[in-house]
Design a protein around this motif. Structure first.
Motif: not given
Ligand SMILES: [Zn+2]
Ligand SMILES: [Zn+2]
Length: 135
Positions: A78, A98, A108-111, A120, A122-124
């Motif tokens: 990841h 994005y 996958l998600t951004i947190r 922040w 961002a997980e890919y």
């Protein structure tokens, strides 16, 4: 008794095992007879000679156990990209996360970053894995 399972065929020579479960499994190749399993093959990553039963095949490449594990690691990989809210507005961070993700990866998600009020994450995930899991 294991009546439900059928006898395996050797993926190399085609010989059928005499008892269910006697042929060892080679990842990416299938079951092989003991004679073929003891033959040595060359790892295409490090060049080591290993027994076929301790090798595995990933995407057509023969690998030793060590490189097989490495390959799995890569496969699971990841990527996490961090953005700083102090440097740019949240809207722009989301937009960037994005659209400008690493090539070959799917967001996958951004947190919110852990223990942070302005970072922040961002997980890919590798796109091919993502697609395999979703289909
Ligand atoms: Zn065989
Ligand atoms: Zn190797």
């Amino acid at each position: 008794m294991q009546h439900a399972r059928s006898l395996s065929k050797c993926a190399i020579c085609g010989k059928t095992e005499e008892q269910v479960g006697t042929f060892p499994m080679v990842v990416g190749l299938g079951r092989v007879c003991l004679a073929d399993g003891m033959k040595t093959v060359k790892c295409e990553a490090c060049g080591d000679e290993v027994k076929l039963i301790t090798s595995s095949r990933i995407q057509g490449k023969t690998l030793c156990l060590k490189d097989h594990m490495k390959e799995l690691e890569k496969y699971r990989q990841h990527i996490v990209v961090t953005f700083d809210e102090d440097a740019e507005p949240v809207a722009s961070i989301l937009d960037k996360a994005y659209r400008d993700g690493p090539q070959g990866y799917t967001l996958l998600t951004i947190r919110r970053g852990r223990n942070s009020t302005h970072v922040w994450e961002a997980e890919y995930e590798k796109t091919e894995i993502f697609q395999t899991r979703c289909s």
